[in-house]
Design a protein around this motif. Structure first.
Motif, PDB file in Angstrom:
ATOM      1  N   ILE A 159    -102.355  -3.676   0.824  1.00 22.32           N
ATOM      2  CA  ILE A 159    -103.747  -3.531   1.241  1.00 22.32           C
ATOM      3  C   ILE A 159    -103.816  -2.996   2.669  1.00 22.32           C
ATOM      4  N   ASP A 160    -104.839  -2.182   2.945  1.00 20.34           N
ATOM      5  CA  ASP A 160    -104.894  -1.437   4.201  1.00 20.34           C
ATOM      6  C   ASP A 160    -104.836  -2.316   5.444  1.00 20.34           C
ATOM      7  N   ALA A 161    -105.515  -3.446   5.427  1.00 22.68           N
ATOM      8  CA  ALA A 161    -105.510  -4.288   6.630  1.00 22.68           C
ATOM      9  C   ALA A 161    -104.097  -4.751   6.972  1.00 22.68           C
ATOM     10  N   TRP A 162    -103.316  -5.068   5.966  1.00 24.02           N
ATOM     11  CA  TRP A 162    -101.938  -5.517   6.207  1.00 24.02           C
ATOM     12  C   TRP A 162    -101.060  -4.335   6.633  1.00 24.02           C
ATOM     13  N   THR A 163    -101.338  -3.163   6.084  1.00 26.17           N
ATOM     14  CA  THR A 163    -100.596  -1.983   6.506  1.00 26.17           C
ATOM     15  C   THR A 163    -100.960  -1.604   7.933  1.00 26.17           C
ATOM     16  N   GLU A 164    -102.220  -1.797   8.311  1.00 29.81           N
ATOM     17  CA  GLU A 164    -102.626  -1.560   9.699  1.00 29.81           C
ATOM     18  C   GLU A 164    -101.898  -2.514  10.634  1.00 29.81           C
ATOM     19  N   ALA A 165    -101.740  -3.767  10.207  1.00 35.14           N
ATOM     20  CA  ALA A 165    -101.003  -4.724  11.040  1.00 35.14           C
ATOM     21  C   ALA A 165     -99.577  -4.247  11.260  1.00 35.14           C
ATOM     22  N   VAL A 166     -98.973  -3.707  10.212  1.00 39.21           N
ATOM     23  CA  VAL A 166     -97.626  -3.143  10.351  1.00 39.21           C
ATOM     24  C   VAL A 166     -97.634  -1.980  11.334  1.00 39.21           C
ATOM     25  N   SER A 167     -98.675  -1.153  11.289  1.00 34.26           N
ATOM     26  CA  SER A 167     -98.717   0.051  12.114  1.00 34.26           C
ATOM     27  C   SER A 167     -98.739  -0.247  13.609  1.00 34.26           C
ATOM     28  N   VAL A 168     -99.154  -1.451  13.975  1.00 35.68           N
ATOM     29  CA  VAL A 168     -99.198  -1.815  15.394  1.00 35.68           C
ATOM     30  C   VAL A 168     -98.259  -2.967  15.714  1.00 35.68           C
ATOM     31  N   GLY A 169     -97.415  -3.331  14.770  1.00 35.97           N
ATOM     32  CA  GLY A 169     -96.451  -4.393  15.017  1.00 35.97           C
ATOM     33  C   GLY A 169     -97.061  -5.776  15.092  1.00 35.97           C
ATOM     34  N   ALA A 170     -98.220  -5.969  14.466  1.00 37.88           N
ATOM     35  CA  ALA A 170     -98.899  -7.266  14.527  1.00 37.88           C
ATOM     36  C   ALA A 170     -98.667  -8.051  13.250  1.00 37.88           C
ATOM     37  N   HIS A 171     -97.411  -8.184  12.861  1.00 36.51           N
ATOM     38  CA  HIS A 171     -97.103  -8.898  11.616  1.00 36.51           C
ATOM     39  C   HIS A 171     -96.028  -9.957  11.847  1.00 36.51           C
ATOM     40  N   GLU A 172     -95.788 -10.308  13.103  1.00 35.67           N
ATOM     41  CA  GLU A 172     -94.828 -11.358  13.407  1.00 35.67           C
ATOM     42  C   GLU A 172     -95.544 -12.698  13.537  1.00 35.67           C
ATOM     43  N   MET A 198    -114.812  -5.510   9.697  1.00 37.80           N
ATOM     44  CA  MET A 198    -113.854  -6.059  10.663  1.00 37.80           C
ATOM     45  C   MET A 198    -112.943  -7.017   9.909  1.00 37.80           C
ATOM     46  N   PHE A 199    -111.643  -6.882  10.149  1.00 31.07           N
ATOM     47  CA  PHE A 199    -110.691  -7.741   9.446  1.00 31.07           C
ATOM     48  C   PHE A 199    -109.773  -8.408  10.454  1.00 31.07           C
ATOM     49  N   LEU A 200    -109.397  -9.656  10.164  1.00 32.51           N
ATOM     50  CA  LEU A 200    -108.525 -10.426  11.039  1.00 32.51           C
ATOM     51  C   LEU A 200    -107.388 -11.004  10.208  1.00 32.51           C
ATOM     52  N   ILE A 201    -106.165 -10.885  10.714  1.00 32.53           N
ATOM     53  CA  ILE A 201    -105.008 -11.454  10.028  1.00 32.53           C
ATOM     54  C   ILE A 201    -104.161 -12.210  11.043  1.00 32.53           C
ATOM     55  N   ALA A 202    -104.031 -13.512  10.847  1.00 35.61           N
ATOM     56  CA  ALA A 202    -103.138 -14.335  11.657  1.00 35.61           C
ATOM     57  C   ALA A 202    -101.880 -14.612  10.839  1.00 35.61           C
ATOM     58  N   THR A 203    -100.725 -14.395  11.446  1.00 36.41           N
ATOM     59  CA  THR A 203     -99.456 -14.540  10.730  1.00 36.41           C
ATOM     60  C   THR A 203     -98.721 -15.787  11.197  1.00 36.41           C
ATOM     61  N   GLY A 204     -98.223 -16.559  10.246  1.00 40.29           N
ATOM     62  CA  GLY A 204     -97.449 -17.753  10.554  1.00 40.29           C
ATOM     63  C   GLY A 204     -96.295 -17.910   9.581  1.00 40.29           C
ATOM     64  N   ALA A 205     -95.514 -18.945   9.804  1.00 37.70           N
ATOM     65  CA  ALA A 205     -94.355 -19.197   8.937  1.00 37.70           C
ATOM     66  C   ALA A 205     -94.691 -20.163   7.808  1.00 37.70           C
ATOM     67  N   THR A 227    -106.210 -17.713   2.409  1.00 38.08           N
ATOM     68  CA  THR A 227    -104.782 -17.982   2.534  1.00 38.08           C
ATOM     69  C   THR A 227    -104.038 -17.010   1.635  1.00 38.08           C
ATOM     70  N   THR A 228    -103.100 -16.250   2.206  1.00 35.52           N
ATOM     71  CA  THR A 228    -102.349 -15.272   1.429  1.00 35.52           C
ATOM     72  C   THR A 228    -100.886 -15.305   1.859  1.00 35.52           C
ATOM     73  N   VAL A 229    -100.045 -14.640   1.080  1.00 36.15           N
ATOM     74  CA  VAL A 229     -98.698 -14.376   1.564  1.00 36.15           C
ATOM     75  C   VAL A 229     -98.759 -13.138   2.450  1.00 36.15           C
ATOM     76  N   GLY A 230     -97.728 -12.940   3.257  1.00 37.08           N
ATOM     77  CA  GLY A 230     -97.715 -11.807   4.163  1.00 37.08           C
ATOM     78  C   GLY A 230     -97.210 -10.536   3.497  1.00 37.08           C
ATOM     79  N   ALA A 231     -97.188  -9.474   4.282  1.00 37.86           N
ATOM     80  CA  ALA A 231     -96.661  -8.207   3.773  1.00 37.86           C
ATOM     81  C   ALA A 231     -95.154  -8.271   3.576  1.00 37.86           C
ATOM     82  N   PHE A 232     -94.496  -9.210   4.279  1.00 41.81           N
ATOM     83  CA  PHE A 232     -93.043  -9.327   4.208  1.00 41.81           C
ATOM     84  C   PHE A 232     -92.656 -10.715   3.721  1.00 41.81           C
ATOM     85  N   GLU A 233     -91.570 -10.786   3.022  1.00 37.43           N
ATOM     86  CA  GLU A 233     -91.091 -12.048   2.485  1.00 37.43           C
ATOM     87  C   GLU A 233     -90.869 -13.053   3.607  1.00 37.43           C
TER      88      GLU A 233
END
Length: 498
Positions: A238-251, A263-270, A280-286
């Motif tokens: 999905i585009d919002a998660w791909t956008e997060a990848v594009s700016v390194g905001a997926h850690e 407007m979309f917001l994604i907070a990443t956690g473990a 609540t979703t899984v992330g773009a990466f395992e």
């Protein structure tokens, strides 16, 4: 010249980019399109547009850069969407878009009552809302049974493009986790009993991660696009998660703010975090988990005001800057298309309070920018209350081109935002994922090198009192007008369906 192709299908346009091995943009292309809103609360699109625009964009990019050797293809798209297609992959009806489409309220209520809210949250991660894909599938089955009877497969934009390019029927885990309640977020697998109950007759797509290779360009796709047969294509997401990848905001600890039509917001956690008013979703990466939220309008609201006033954006921004914090005593609720998180109210509507004959279009535009900023603050505070550890905020999307909007969001939220060099968005992130998937282990590109931070927006402490007071009014304005607004939303439906 070796490069990767990234294409993203968004709400208002499809965008494509060619990127070299160092992350430099070689060519870009954009094709605008419109969604259909045949009834209040309905937002849909002809899914055939997605492939047609991919083909057109690919030809345009290759014409701009004829020496490009496209080594891999990245795909991305808005979501979660529901596009049902028949045995020949022909859509049986227009795609029902993500949470801005609120038609499935009756299905949400019925499925929640049948399965139980606690069970749905335990399996799917989130309560069912207009963002969830499962009730949209159920709506088609119940309201358009002839169309559903022909349906055999489920697609979103990225997976539809991957299918047309490679013949692979796949869906990435992140997108799958937004088809609630069909996916088990803890097991990372389809929840087969609920799939068979809610989506009978629909084949379950194989699950992949966003950067996994879905397949390779077929001869037929090569003939249509000009791409080399055998070129690898990633599954995408999905585009919002791909956008997060594009700016390194997926850690872990990152929060992405996507300034787009919505407007979309994604907070990443473990770890998995659950709260009734967020997703609540899984992330773009395992191995990653997300708590996500979204405003139903953002750029859509500013575009509405632009069209209504017949003024261009530079003029409106200049007038909004002159208006100053607080928009000379105006308060706006940005719920012009209902609202997603955190209020989850499809019958919410826009409200402008405090208007006088002395107010100008600049004041209105300022109030709209501030309304979206206060919506971001409402989401961030809800995320933190649920346990989200937000350490870094990265901004992306078309709205980042305007300094004023960024500053208002930082001032209203008290958050510092980092702005990367390239904010073209999901198409760039898709190209990065494609490059990573096809690079030898140990030599994968790093997004911090591809796309370094070039600006930091810090809150202006002098405005904090203004925005604290305005946020309190923002919350009270919603609760104080809800009854009347819901009555008006009902009247709107009656007039359309009369």
């Amino acid at each position: 010249m070796r490069c990767t192709l990234g294409v993203d299908v968004g709400t208002s346009s499809s965008k494509g980019v060619l990127v070299d091995d160092a992350g430099r943009i070689l060519a870009t292309a954009v094709l605008e399109h419109e969604v259909r809103r045949p009834h209040p609360g309905w937002v849909e699109m002809d899914g055939r547009i997605w492939w047609d625009e991919f083909v057109a964009i690919t030809h345009e990019l290759r014409a701009q850069c004829p020496d490009a050797e496209i080594a891999a293809v990245g795909v991305s798209g808005m979501g979660p969407c529901v596009l049902l297609a028949d045995d020949d992959d022909v859509p049986v009806r227009p795609a029902i878009l993500y949470g801005v489409d609120t038609r499935s309220g009756a299905q949400i209520d019925r499925i929640t009552a049948e399965l139980g809210p606690e069970a749905i949250t335990a399996i799917g991660g989130s309560p069912l809302t207009s963002q969830a894909g499962g009730p949209k599938i159920a709506w088609i089955a119940e309201e358009e049974p002839d169309s559903y009877a022909r349906a055999r497969r489920l697609y979103m934009p990225a997976s539809f493009l991957a299918r047309r390019l490679t013949g692979a029927y796949v869906l990435d885990h992140q997108s799958a986790s937004q088809t609630s309640p069909l996916y088990d977020v803890e097991r990372g697998a389809w929840h087969e009993p609920w799939w068979d109950r809610i989506a009978p007759g629909i084949e379950r797509p194989a699950l992949r991660w966003a950067g996994d290779i879905a397949g390779w360009v077929t001869d037929a796709a090569a003939d249509a696009t000009g791409l080399q047969a055998g070129t690898p294509v990633i599954a995408g997401t999905i585009d919002a998660w791909t956008e997060a990848v594009s700016v390194g905001a997926h850690e872990v600890g990152d929060l992405m703010l996507m300034y787009g039509t919505t407007m979309f917001l994604i907070a990443t956690g473990a770890h998995t975090l659950r709260t009734p008013s967020m997703w609540t979703t899984v992330g773009a990466f395992e191995g990653t988990r997300n708590l996500a939220g979204g405003l139903a309008t953002s750029g859509a609201l500013t575009a509405w005001l632009r069209d209504l006033t017949s003024a261009d954006y530079p003029t409106l921004l200049a007038e909004a800057a002159a208006s100053g914090p607080g928009a000379r005593g105006l308060a706006m609720l940005p719920y012009f298309a209902g609202e997603r998180t955190p209020i989850q109210d499809p019958d919410a509507r826009g409200v402008i309070a405090g208007l006088t004959l002395a107010h100008t279009r600049g004041d209105l535009y300022r109030a709209a920018l501030e309304a979206t900023a206060l919506g971001v603050r409402h989401n961030v505070e809800t995320m933190r209350a649920a346990g989200a550890d937000i350490r870094r905020i990265v901004a992306v999307g078309g709205g980042t081109q305007g300094q004023l909007w960024l500053q208002i969001v930082s001032d209203a939220t008290g958050l510092t935002q980092q702005v990367p060099q390239t904010t073209i968005g999901a198409s760039y992130g898709a190209a990065f994922l494609a490059a990573t998937a096809t690079t030898a282990p140990g030599t994968e590109p790093r997004i911090a090198e591809w796309n370094p931070v070039v600006a930091t927006i810090t809150p202006n402490s002098a405005t904090s009192a203004v925005y604290d007071a305005l946020f309190d009014r923002y919350l009270r304005l919603y609760t104080g007008t809800t009854d009347v607004v819901h009555e008006l939303a009902g009247t709107q439906r009656e007039e359309v369906f009369a």
